[in-house]
Design an enzyme around this catalytic site. Sequence first.
Site, PDB file in Angstrom:
ATOM      1  N   LYS A   1     -11.087 -29.667  35.743  1.00  0.00           N
ATOM      2  CA  LYS A   1     -11.516 -30.626  34.718  1.00  0.00           C
ATOM      3  C   LYS A   1     -13.034 -30.765  34.724  1.00  0.00           C
ATOM      4  O   LYS A   1     -13.660 -30.703  35.787  1.00  0.00           O
ATOM      5  CB  LYS A   1     -10.844 -31.982  34.979  1.00  0.00           C
ATOM      6  CG  LYS A   1     -11.020 -33.012  33.869  1.00  0.00           C
ATOM      7  CD  LYS A   1     -10.277 -34.309  34.232  1.00  0.00           C
ATOM      8  CE  LYS A   1     -10.351 -35.355  33.124  1.00  0.00           C
ATOM      9  NZ  LYS A   1      -9.597 -36.586  33.494  1.00  0.00           N
TER      10      LYS A   1
ATOM     11  N   SER B   1      -3.978 -40.051  33.606  1.00  0.00           N
ATOM     12  CA  SER B   1      -4.634 -38.911  32.959  1.00  0.00           C
ATOM     13  C   SER B   1      -4.193 -37.541  33.449  1.00  0.00           C
ATOM     14  O   SER B   1      -4.598 -36.529  32.871  1.00  0.00           O
ATOM     15  CB  SER B   1      -6.150 -39.032  33.102  1.00  0.00           C
ATOM     16  OG  SER B   1      -6.632 -40.030  32.238  1.00  0.00           O
TER      17      SER B   1
ATOM     18  N   SER C   1      -6.385 -38.078  29.959  1.00  0.00           N
ATOM     19  CA  SER C   1      -7.640 -37.431  29.594  1.00  0.00           C
ATOM     20  C   SER C   1      -7.774 -35.985  30.101  1.00  0.00           C
ATOM     21  O   SER C   1      -8.636 -35.256  29.630  1.00  0.00           O
ATOM     22  CB  SER C   1      -8.809 -38.244  30.146  1.00  0.00           C
ATOM     23  OG  SER C   1      -8.762 -38.260  31.565  1.00  0.00           O
TER      24      SER C   1
END
Lengths: 483, 105, 463
Positions: free
Chosen positions: C60, C159, C135
């Site tokens: 990420k 997330s 996310s």
Amino acid sequence: MTSPTDRYEMVVGLEVHVQLKTRTKAFCSCSTEYGAPPNVNTCPVCLALPGALPVLNAEAVRLAVLTGAALECSIECTSVFARKNYFYPDLPKGYQISQYDKPLCEHGRLQIGLNADAQPIVIGITRVHMEEDAGKSIHDRYAAATAIDLNRAGVPLIEIVSEPDMRSSKEAGAYLRVLKQILEYCDVSDVNMEEGSLRVDANVSARLRGETKLGTKTEVKNMNSFSGVERALESEFARQCAALDRGESIQQQTMLWDGAKNEVRPARSKEGSHDYRYFPEPDLPPLVLDQSWIDEIKKNLPELPRARRERFGTAYSLSPDDADALSASVALAEYFEAVARASDDPKAAANWVRGTVLATLNASSGDLRNFPVRPADLAQLIKLVRDGALSNSAAKTVFAEMAATGERPDAIAHRLGVLQERDEAAIEQWVTDVLAEHPAEAQRYLGGEKKLQGVLVGLVMKKSGGRADPKRVNQLLSARAAG
Amino acid sequence: MAVTRDDVAHIALLARLALDEARVPALTAQLNGILAHMDALQKVDTSNAIPVAGVGDAGMPLRADQGPPIPLARPRDTFAPAVRDGFFLVPRLATHEDAAGEVVE
Amino acid sequence: MSDAAAVGAVRNAFARMTEVNAGRDGLNIILWSDQASAERDAAAVAESDGPLAGVPVVVKDNIATLTLPTSCGSRILEGYVSPYEATAITKLRAAGAVIIAKSNCDEFAMGSSTEHSAFGPAKNPLDPRLVPGGSSGGSAAAVASGICRIALGSETGGSVRQPAAFCGVVGVKPTYGRVSRFGLVAFASSLDQIGVFGSRVDDAALGLEVIAGRDARDSTTAQHSVPRYRDSNGERLDGVVIGRPKEYFPESLDPALRTLCDRSLDALRSLGAEVRDVSLPHTDLAIPVYYVIAPAEASSNLARFDGVRYGLRIEGDGLRGMYEATRSRGFGAEVTRRILLGTYVLSAGYYDAYYKKAQGVRALIAQDFRDVFDAGVHAIFTPTAPTPAFAIGAKSDDPYEMYLSDIFTVTANLAGVPAMSLPIGRMNGLPVGGQVIAPHFGEPDMFRVAYALERALGREAHK
Ligand SMILES: [Mg+2]
Ligand SMILES: [Zn+2]
């Protein structure tokens, strides 16, 4: 009509920020050395790079606890770090890691002297908490820009907050000097105001004498010496008194001291801009300390100035004045004590250290820690005088040489040939020679003219180059006259 | 507790965010909308809630007072917007005061 | 793994990446990658006898890497390359993994759809009209589309688990303090944890084994030794007690979703587990608590983005002008909204009513879990999200609507307990995730249940 300052009473509380003497910063392993090139002592943590996290320095905790103990605070086993949020370019994270509602130390006290009727003046210590320093903003280096140096950002501080217990600028000055002395004795900080390792903010208010509730206070900042603090307090107090006399009310604000102009002026400050949004620092669990560890530190607390002063009075029967002067700093007190013990003559040691030693130091603006005359050598010098091997005047000469060369006193005395001669034969010879060289005086003296003895002693001393022991010369002459 | 436009202006100043006037009414409405859901919390009795247990109960781990610091793989001037003689540069501000007139603590 | 095999694995990953990312659907799930340096790394780790030797991993964009940018899906960090590396990345590389790319995410991990990225929304590999969740949507989609079998994401309120459910892969949120946050760009420090995506439970277990453990650079990591999570891989669940919290199965729950959860619970029973009805009474307060605490911490964590030391800088009128121009143009709408919200709940006069109160209720939510686990429950089973993946743009007008998609996941972050999502079937063609929650450091039990359920459901999990 009396001046306002007679009718009003000054009420002062002080906030002192002290840089702790650690090798590395509070929350990262960067060096704390002073005066490195800009931003050299920075890392991901103190640059507040995205993703970096703080880890607390154990030594900073020890020094903070030590200070709290020296100020007779209660040390909390559990204290909590908090974020104080505000924007400033030398505050990299946009918040300062500090302590807020659960500080490390609380409820201390500091005795700053005695009042008119010999009662101790005690100032309450509200709290001692740990926090980190900000960096430096340099405003006058470049025309259009402010230069930011983050070498100091993250250096460990303690903030020592006093109660509003001081009633004059003199008390404030006394508080600061006693506090500085204690911090030196505990060796927790360099306490150097020039290098910014000790910084003072003052909260001051005025109230009519006899009034019990506090007036509205202002905060005075930007003082860079203790005398500056005293002067700043006087001028802010005068300003407040005048305002009160005009029937105006004091508004809570921050004043900046201008040492050059010798005046305070309000810092431009927007309404409501001071909202620090404190909340517990989520990157750091509570600081939990072992009671036994805290007790250990309390137990090993170094002897503090007041205790040492009293001990000097009793153990060495020094006058309060001597005791005071000789305990001014740890270095001086330890130097004196070493000399006193080795010479086994505290009175002489006190006189030498307070007199010749300090005079020599001041003259050379030197530092006791690297003073060439070691305590053992000064003690030997004192002994030589006591044993009559050196006259006082000769001792002064020898000391000057010791201070210059670091040589031992006996060696120097030999080299200069100022050791007093105690060899009978030599003195007999000088007496015989003098009598032979001055037959007239000799005859009159031996004939009973006692008053000539002084003259003859002088001549013998002259001949011996001051090395003959005057007592002995007198005895020998008297013996001849009698014989 | 309704958020006013002045509140929004105040917190925008605290957060150093410039909001264009046009957006303020919408933002104010959104914040009030969100905060309305938060009012449910006021009704809860938290008097005997024990703080979250788990990590950190043992207290905070401490660091030995020694280096070396965590190294930087690239020099500061490769990621800083404005550097001169090793200093980070920012627009000029008056001594002891920032642009909002805030005195440094 | 041989030199050639390692480099080959990386080449295949990049081939697939180009196909899905830039291809017809343009999923936009990868933000930054560098094939040349990835292949060099692969060649270098070929001899590694680490458990991840030569395995390509996608990370990420809010986790600090030395060679690829770390922009957190934000303009304010566009082009920023971290001069230091996250502890989790160091551990991955030490285990032989090859970091091949940084994945798209909601700006600073604030969102549940990966639509709030400054670099455009990511799309769901199973249907490009849908969000991948968020996310960490990019990492979930990278695993779902076969670019890699292990990826890193980050959790603050779901997330990792929610996008795992939306993309039909496995996603793990470890116990708070299990994985170092050093190098994870902070959103809400007391809730953040790095999480792991896997194509199967075994991949996720392996990934977590590698990155977990105490880190001297993160004061909130735990001392607990790291068990071998892959040892939890077994057939039966005799003696295991599974809690079924009624608050997670409300009347309003979509019947199709309920049916899939019941099927999983039946499977667990058939493996010898006892399924017990339990209650987590404060669940309905989780979203309000979360949206006080997370924005409050975020408002402080994001203060460092000021244009002084790194990242975007836009000149303005004096210092304050520079601050405001940089931050207003650097941050997107959702981040701005949350900074304002967080600043408000911390500001003078509101702290007690909001932040302090929320911490109190958070404690009650944590106590709910403690009570259930103390009563002999080994793990809790719930749906991961109230709905499957929704259409891009569907929830962009009302922020609170979007916040509600975290309703089943935020509780684990607030309580600090480990939780994971695994595929348990599909409703109208879209993947649905089942969530397994365990007590603090109960990852072994959590994985034990997940392994067994995955095996029991078999191909049904993807039907
Ligand atoms: Mg302070
Ligand atoms: Zn540092």
